[in-house]
Design a protein around this motif. Structure first.
Motif, PDB file in Angstrom:
ATOM      1  N   ARG A  64      61.348   4.860 -43.526  1.00  0.00           N
ATOM      2  CA  ARG A  64      60.152   5.215 -42.771  1.00  0.00           C
ATOM      3  C   ARG A  64      59.814   6.666 -43.130  1.00  0.00           C
ATOM      4  N   PRO A  87      55.487   2.882 -42.644  1.00  0.00           N
ATOM      5  CA  PRO A  87      56.612   2.028 -42.245  1.00  0.00           C
ATOM      6  C   PRO A  87      57.579   1.723 -43.394  1.00  0.00           C
ATOM      7  N   GLU A  88      58.756   1.228 -43.012  1.00  0.00           N
ATOM      8  CA  GLU A  88      59.814   0.952 -43.978  1.00  0.00           C
ATOM      9  C   GLU A  88      59.412  -0.090 -45.020  1.00  0.00           C
TER      10      GLU A  88
END
Length: 440
Positions: A386, A422-423
Motif C-alpha cells: 500500500r 492500494p496493495e
C-alpha cells in the motif's frame, strides 16, 4: 498504565497497514481522568457532561450605554418634540444596589449593567442629548470628569420598544441546560463557557506526554556545523511538532548516537515523563540499526508482557516498523524508520491515532476523501504494497508532489495530503479517482 501487551510477532509475517494499526490501538488505552484547573485543561478531552448551574446572562442587562426608561415615557419622542426625563442616577456593571425608575424618570445605564426595577427598555445615549441640552451626542463623558451627568434632565429624541437593547436573562444558556458534552476537546471558546458558568476546574483526560528521539551518529543539531558525512536532524523536530499538532505535550530528545547501551539508558531515563515514546531510525536490517538492537531484548523476566516487536509492513514508504511496551508501567513505544518521509508518513498512520486514543477521543484518524488524480503520467506502485504518495489537494482533485523517494523533505513541505494506492493496484492513470488522506 494505559496499555496492555501487544500480540507476539511472527518474524516471517508481512504485516498489513491495518493489522499493525489494529495491534497498536488494541494495546493503547486512554489515560486516566484527572481534575484540572481551566487553563491547564486546554486541549484536553472532557470525560463528563457539563450542566449549566446558573443562567447566562444571570439577569436582564443592557447591551448599550444609554438610559433605562419606561416605554410610555418615550412614546412619540422626536428631535422636534423630545421626551424630557428626570435622571435619578447611574446603573453601572457590578453595582450592588439598583435604582428604581418611576414615571417620567430615567437611569443612566452602562453596557452589561442590570436593568433596574421599573425600567422597560434602554435608549442608546446617541438617541439623547446626554443631559447636556445641546442636541444628540455621540457618547457619555467619563463619570470622573462629569459626575453631574447622573443628575438633572435628559432629552430623548426617539421612542423605543419594550426590552429594546436588553439582553434577557438566560438568552445565552439556561440553568439546567447541557453546556458541553463528554468527549469535547477544550479550546478557548469552551474554556470561556466553563468560566462563564462558574466552573474553575473540570474533569478531563490529560494531554498525553510524548517523548520523541531520533538515532544516528551522523545527526547534527541545527545551527551547528556539519562535518564529513553528517546531516541535520530533522526527524525529531518534525515528529515533535506533529505530536503537538495531534494534541500531545511533546518532548524532543537530542539525537542519540549509534550505541545500543546509550540508547537503552536514554529511553529508560525518559520513561518518567512519557505516556508514549517515539523513536526514529535504526529499525531496518543494517549493522548499525541500534534501536532494533537495543530494544529487541528489552523485555526481561522482571517485566513480563513488555517488549518491542520489529516488523515488516506491506507499505511504501515505511516498511520497517517497531511497536511494543517498555518499562515498569508498560509504556507504549513506536519505533519508526529513519528516512524523513517514511518517518512522517508512519507518524500520521500509526502515532497520531495512538496519541488521539490516549486522549480518549472517539475519532482518532485524519479525514479521508475521494479525489481525481491530476498528473502528467500514471503513478506506479509496487505490487502487494500500500503506497502513500505526497499530494496537494484542492477542489476535489489531488496532484502528486515530488517523487517517490523517502528522503525528499522539500517535497514533503509542499504536501497537504497523502495519495493512497492500494496493495492490488500497480498503476493509476491521470483522471482516475483515488483515496486521499487530508493532513491539513
Amino acid at each position: 498504565m494505559s496499555s496492555v501487551a501487544p500480540r507476539p510477532a511472527d518474524q516471517d509475517h508481512l504485516w498489513s497497514v491495518d493489522e499493525h494499526l489494529e495491534d497498536i490501538l488494541a494495546t493503547v488505552r486512554p489515560l486516566e481522568p484527572i481534575e484540572l484547573q481551566l487553563l491547564d485543561a486546554q486541549g484536553c478531552v472532557l470525560v463528563e457532561d457539563v450542566t449549566v448551574p446558573v443562567s447566562l446572562p444571570p439577569f436582564d442587562n443592557s447591551s448599550m450605554d444609554g438610559y433605562a426608561v419606561r416605554v410610555a415615557d418615550v412614546a412619540g419622542a422626536s428631535e422636534e418634540f423630545p421626551a424630557v426625563l428626570d435622571v435619578v442616577g447611574d446603573v453601572a456593571a457590578g453595582q450592588a444596589e439598583l435604582l428604581h425608575v418611576g414615571p417620567g424618570q430615567a437611569a443612566r445605564i452602562m453596557t452589561g449593567a442590570p436593568l433596574p426595577p421599573g425600567a422597560e427598555t434602554v435608549v442608546p445615549v446617541e438617541w439623547t442629548d446626554g443631559g447636556l441640552g445641546e442636541g444628540p451626542v455621540s457618547g457619555m463623558r467619563a463619570r470622573s470628569l462629569a459626575p453631574e451627568g447622573a443628575e438633572g434632565h435628559v432629552h430623548v429624541y426617539r421612542s423605543a420598544e419594550a426590552r429594546a437593547h436588553v439582553r434577557a436573562q438566560g438568552s445565552d444558556v439556561r440553568a439546567g441546560d447541557r453546556a458541553l458534552d463528554a468527549g469535547t476537546v477544550l479550546g478557548p471558546p469552551q474554556i470561556a463557557l466553563l468560566a462563564a458558568i462558574g466552573r474553575g476546574t473540570v474533569r478531563v483526560r490529560p494531554r498525553p506526554r510524548v517523548v520523541v528521539m531520533s538515532t544516528g551518529s551522523e545527526l547534527v543539531q541545527p545551527d551547528e556545523s556539519l562535518g564529513t558525512g553528517q546531516i541535520y536532524d530533522s526527524n525529531s523536530f518534525a515528529l515533535t511538532a506533529a505530536a503537538r499538532d495531534a494534541g500531545a505535550i511533546a518532548y524532543r530528545v537530542g539525537a542519540v548516537a549509534d550505541d545500543a547501551e546509550t540508547l537503552r539508558s536514554t529511553i529508560e531515563d525518559q520513561l518518567v515523563r512519557a505516556d508514549l515514546v517515539v523513536t526514529t531510525g535504526g529499525v531496518s536490517v543494517g549493522a548499525y540499526d541500534v534501536v532494533k538492537e537495543a530494544l529487541s531484548s528489552v523485555a526481561d523476566e522482571d517485566e513480563p508482557g513488555s517488549g518491542v516487536d520489529f516488523r515488516k509492513l506491506a507499505m511504501q514508504p515505511g516498511k520497517p516498523q517497531g511497536f511494543g511496551t517498555i518499562g515498569p508501567d508498560h509504556t507504549p513505544l513506536l519505533a519508526l524508520p529513519g528516512n524523513p518521509v517514511s518517518s512522517y508518513v508512519s507518524f500520521e498512520l500509526f502515532v497520531r491515532p495512538a496519541i488521539r486514543t490516549l486522549m480518549g477521543l472517539d475519532d482518532v484518524h485524519r479525514p479521508r476523501t475521494r479525489a481525481i488524480l491530476t498528473a502528467k503520467k500514471a503513478l506506479t506502485s509496487p505490487k502487494g504494497r500500500r503506497q502513500f504518495l505526497r499530494g496537494a489537494y484542492a477542489d476535489g482533485s489531488v496532484a502528486p508532489v515530488g517523487g517517490a523517494g523517502s528522503h525528499l523533505v522539500a517535497a514533503l513541505a509542499q504536501a497537504d495530503a497523502l495519495i493512497v494506492v492500494p496493495e492490488d493496484v500497480e498503476s493509476v492513470e491521470p483522471g482516475a479517482e483515488v483515496e486521499v488522506v487530508l493532513l491539513g
